[in-house]
Write a protein that holds these residues in place. Structure first.
Motif, short mmCIF file in Angstrom:
data_model
loop_
_atom_site.label_atom_id
_atom_site.label_comp_id
_atom_site.label_asym_id
_atom_site.label_seq_id
_atom_site.Cartn_x
_atom_site.Cartn_y
_atom_site.Cartn_z
N GLY A 147 -10.18 -1.02 20.17
CA GLY A 147 -10.70 -0.02 19.12
C GLY A 147 -10.94 -0.81 17.99
O GLY A 147 -10.88 -2.15 17.89
N ALA A 148 -11.35 -0.01 17.08
CA ALA A 148 -11.70 -0.65 15.65
C ALA A 148 -11.59 0.36 14.49
O ALA A 148 -11.21 1.58 14.69
N LEU A 149 -11.44 -0.04 13.29
CA LEU A 149 -11.30 0.37 12.06
C LEU A 149 -12.19 0.24 11.02
O LEU A 149 -12.63 -0.81 10.94
N SER A 150 -12.76 1.23 10.45
CA SER A 150 -13.67 1.06 9.16
C SER A 150 -12.68 0.91 8.21
O SER A 150 -11.65 0.98 8.06
N GLY A 151 -13.27 0.53 6.98
CA GLY A 151 -12.54 0.29 5.62
C GLY A 151 -11.79 1.69 5.25
O GLY A 151 -10.68 1.68 4.74
N ALA A 152 -12.77 2.54 5.44
CA ALA A 152 -12.13 3.95 4.81
C ALA A 152 -10.91 4.57 5.78
O ALA A 152 -10.15 4.91 5.58
N GLU A 153 -11.36 4.27 7.30
CA GLU A 153 -10.09 4.66 8.11
C GLU A 153 -8.98 3.92 7.88
O GLU A 153 -7.89 4.53 8.06
N LEU A 154 -8.91 2.59 7.59
CA LEU A 154 -7.74 1.80 7.29
C LEU A 154 -7.14 2.38 6.36
O LEU A 154 -6.07 2.40 6.23
N LEU A 155 -7.85 2.56 5.11
CA LEU A 155 -7.23 2.81 3.84
C LEU A 155 -6.55 4.15 3.97
O LEU A 155 -5.42 4.43 3.60
N THR A 156 -7.15 5.27 4.86
CA THR A 156 -6.47 6.61 5.11
C THR A 156 -5.14 6.45 5.73
O THR A 156 -4.21 7.21 5.41
N GLN A 157 -5.24 5.61 6.68
CA GLN A 157 -4.12 5.35 7.55
C GLN A 157 -2.99 4.75 6.97
O GLN A 157 -2.01 5.02 6.94
N ALA A 158 -3.51 3.61 5.91
CA ALA A 158 -2.34 3.03 5.13
C ALA A 158 -1.62 3.87 4.12
O ALA A 158 -0.57 3.76 4.04
N ARG A 159 -2.52 4.82 3.51
CA ARG A 159 -1.77 5.76 2.68
C ARG A 159 -0.71 6.56 3.30
O ARG A 159 0.16 6.75 3.10
N SER A 160 -1.35 6.89 4.53
CA SER A 160 -0.36 7.97 5.35
C SER A 160 0.91 7.20 5.79
O SER A 160 2.11 7.62 5.75
N LEU A 161 1.05 5.90 6.09
CA LEU A 161 1.93 5.06 6.47
C LEU A 161 2.72 4.68 5.25
O LEU A 161 4.08 4.79 5.47
N ALA A 162 1.93 4.53 4.20
CA ALA A 162 2.97 4.31 2.95
C ALA A 162 3.74 5.45 2.80
O ALA A 162 4.90 5.42 2.34
N ALA A 163 3.25 6.82 2.91
CA ALA A 163 4.11 7.81 2.68
C ALA A 163 5.34 7.87 3.53
O ALA A 163 6.73 8.22 3.01
N ASN A 173 -2.31 -9.69 18.04
CA ASN A 173 -3.55 -9.24 17.00
C ASN A 173 -4.18 -8.02 17.47
O ASN A 173 -4.88 -7.83 17.98
N TRP A 174 -3.34 -6.91 16.89
CA TRP A 174 -3.76 -5.62 16.91
C TRP A 174 -3.98 -5.06 15.52
O TRP A 174 -3.53 -5.48 14.44
N ARG A 175 -4.97 -4.15 15.54
CA ARG A 175 -5.50 -3.67 14.27
C ARG A 175 -4.53 -2.90 13.30
O ARG A 175 -4.44 -3.03 12.22
N GLU A 176 -3.48 -2.39 14.00
CA GLU A 176 -2.30 -1.68 13.33
C GLU A 176 -1.69 -2.96 12.26
O GLU A 176 -1.30 -2.51 11.25
N PHE A 177 -1.73 -3.88 12.54
CA PHE A 177 -1.25 -5.19 11.54
C PHE A 177 -1.80 -4.83 10.44
O PHE A 177 -0.86 -4.96 9.07
N PHE A 178 -3.13 -4.65 10.13
CA PHE A 178 -3.72 -4.39 8.88
C PHE A 178 -3.24 -3.29 8.07
O PHE A 178 -3.25 -3.22 6.94
N VAL A 179 -3.09 -2.33 8.91
CA VAL A 179 -2.85 -1.03 8.39
C VAL A 179 -1.38 -0.99 7.63
O VAL A 179 -0.90 -0.45 6.63
N ILE A 180 -0.45 -1.76 8.48
CA ILE A 180 0.77 -2.00 7.86
C ILE A 180 0.97 -2.87 6.71
O ILE A 180 1.67 -2.45 5.72
N VAL A 181 0.13 -3.92 6.58
CA VAL A 181 0.06 -4.86 5.43
C VAL A 181 -0.24 -3.86 4.23
O VAL A 181 0.01 -3.88 3.11
N ALA A 182 -1.52 -3.11 4.30
CA ALA A 182 -1.85 -2.30 3.24
C ALA A 182 -0.97 -1.19 2.80
O ALA A 182 -0.77 -1.15 1.77
N ALA A 183 -0.27 -0.50 3.63
CA ALA A 183 0.67 0.34 3.52
C ALA A 183 1.81 -0.30 2.76
O ALA A 183 2.30 0.28 1.63
#
Length: 558
Positions: free
Chosen positions: A62-78, A97-107
């Protein structure tokens, strides 16, 4: 140096940016624009606002746009905040090499926490060392990946690592499969009342462990500015455009993957295609399908792709640049690539976890320079060849390749004396790599200060021998180490992988190398044909394993 300050919420001792660089140098970095008052979250917010639907990263599923990544990162940070994560805490991420890695780093960045990437191939001993060394509070891992039960491993680590409080499973099939928290559940939790508290871009942001070819990995503590400036300067050198698509087969859990597949596309407006597991066929399909334009791999990966029978002239038409890092480019590989992929520009790059890019060739350089050299320092950086005393050597003399610039880490985690020992009196960080510099500043890495054979009192750097061995038509890859010898102390031992259907004798090796002008003292006196080399996750040969094997071979022949 006085006792170093502690990061909030942790026992992390590391120099601040001011202590590492000095106030004047930090001010100069900001004035030059290589350091900026912008965090990862700032960059993601800009991307989400200016190109919300543009793909930022795609993996195999799958894929993530910048906006999708940011939204998921905010939810995960909470969700992480509810697990007790706060500024300065360490969050480990052991993922392929999964896209979730970038969400976690941002969170983690949203909270001011520090990410600790862990190579997916590491197992209990290595993972336990990293978790203890970094004092990790929360770890992310697959429940299972490629037949290995990560959840069970982390069950054991929870009992043996005092700092570890929670394990979060990624892509776990069932919420009842384990007592651990699932990433999906954290993402589904409400985040309306979440208040971000990102750290300063000069604070510790990530702890990347060196690949450990000769010793236990050390934790290299980087701020967002040290990593971000490296991505920015590399993107400028490559003339990276907002339409570029980076192909990233290197692990995202190391600096090459983190910079090449995340930060460069984010900073430059591009996107990335990451690959879960390397093979020539899957790499070619991914590059073609996503029209990748910039590729960074070790030379061995390009060699595998070119040797694959289905790769033909004119393939991969979207690729404009292929950066080869981690080893020298053999001349025959350059020739082969020129025949099969004439539209692709090959560039050499030499770097280290401590400071990212040290030297590289750029697209404007003559192509032959990428064969003959490992490039030169980029603008804003400085490289010298220094002796054991840290003083600069004359051009052409071999010495330590020393670096100074804005991309250098803040320090090794918990190793203040080892960090201080890196630096020359005038602030250059010695690499432990040997090299020579020409009159135009181009560097050729010739080996490691410890990657030598001492034969009868003669120091022999192995790089030259390895390059000549790989040029032999029967040899696909080669590595040279010292073998204990009762008469000479050490002799030269060569480990080689042969091309399909080829054979090779020690006498043929001798004839080839002497024919190339190599002194007899440097010619291998033992040849070991192997089916594969022991490699790190970044594709570097693990010389420590080959040294151990050479010692065993020497003992068996006594």
């Amino acid at each position: 140096m006085s006792k170093l300050p502690r990061t909030k919420g942790s026992a992390l001792n590391v120099a601040t940016a001011i202590e590492r660089y000095g106030a004047d140098q930090v001010a100069a970095f900001y004035e030059q624009g290589v350091w900026r008052d912008a965090s990862l979250i700032t960059l993601l917010e800009t991307r989400a606002a200016t190109a919300p639907d543009r793909m930022l990263v795609r993996d195999d599923t799958g894929a993530l746009s910048g906006a999708e990544l940011l939204t998921q990162a905010r939810s995960l940070a909470a969700g992480l905040e509810r697990l007790g994560v706060e500024a300065g805490d360490r969050v480990a991420v052991q993922l392929p090499n999964w896209r979730e890695f970038f969400v976690i780093v941002a969170a983690a960045s949203y909270l001011g926490a520090i990410t600790v990437p862990v190579m997916p191939i590491y197992r209990r001993e290595d993972v336990g060392h990293l978790l203890r060394d970094a004092g990790v509070k929360v770890a992310f891992t697959p429940a299972e990946f490629r037949g290995f039960d990560h959840a069970a491993m982390y069950d054991e680590l929870l009992d043996s690592v005092d700092s570890l409080q929670s394990v979060v499973l990624v892509r776990s099939a069932s919420s009842t499969a384990s007592a651990h928290t699932r990433l999906e559940d954290l993402l589904a939790a409400p985040s309306d009342d979440f208040a971000p508290s990102p750290a300063s871009p000069d604070d510790p942001w990530v702890i990347v462990y060196s690949s450990g070819t000769t010793s236990r990995p050390k934790g290299c503590v980087h701020s967002f500015n040290t990593i971000g400036s490296g991505a920015r300067l590399l993107a400028e050198a490559l003339a990276y455009r907002d339409g570029d698509v980076t192909f990233g087969p290197a692990p995202v859990t190391h600096t090459q993957g983190l910079v090449n597949a995340f930060l460069i596309p984010l900073i430059s407006g591009g996107s990335a295609r990451i690959l879960e597991a390397w093979s020539a066929g899957t790499a070619r399909e991914a590059i073609d399908r996503d029209r990748c334009t910039v590729v960074m791999t070790p030379p061995a990966m390009l060699r595998m792709l070119l040797d694959d029978g289905s790769t033909r002239g004119g393939d991969l038409p979207s690729v404009r640049l292929w950066i080869l890092a981690g080893a020298a480019i053999p001349p025959d590989l350059m020739r082969q690539a020129g025949e099969v992929l004439p539209h692709v520009r090959l560039l050499s790059l030499y770097g280290r976890t401590e400071n990212l890019t040290t030297t590289m060739c750029v697209p404007e350089d003559p192509p032959q320079l990428s064969v003959d050299t490992d490039g030169r320092a980029l603008p804003g950086m400085s490289v010298r060849i220094v002796g054991d005393d840290g003083k600069e050597l004359p051009l052409g003399e071999e010495g330590d390749v020393a670096f100074r610039g804005p991309t250098h880490m803040l320090g090794y985690l918990g190793l203040e004396e080892e960090t201080d020992a890196l630096f020359t009196p005038d602030g250059y960080s010695m690499s432990g790599d040997l090299g020579v510099m020409d009159e135009n500043g181009y560097v050729r890495v010739t080996g490691r200060t410890k990657d030598i054979v001492i034969r009868g009192g003669m120091n022999i750097s192995v790089r030259q021998i390895e390059d000549l061995l790989v040029a032999h038509p029967a040899v696909a890859n080669a590595a040279v180490v010292g073998m204990p010898d009762s008469r000479l102390g050490e002799i030269v031992c060569a480990f080689v992988i042969l091309r399909p259907g080829a054979s090779l004798t020690l006498q043929e090796v001798r004839d080839h190398l002497l024919g190339e002008g190599l002194p007899i003292q440097k010619v291998p006196e033992h040849l070991e044909v192997v089916s594969a080399m022991p490699l790190t996750a970044l594709g570097k040969v693990q010389k420590a394993e080959l040294w151990a094997r050479a010692r065993e071979l020497a003992s068996s022949t006594e």
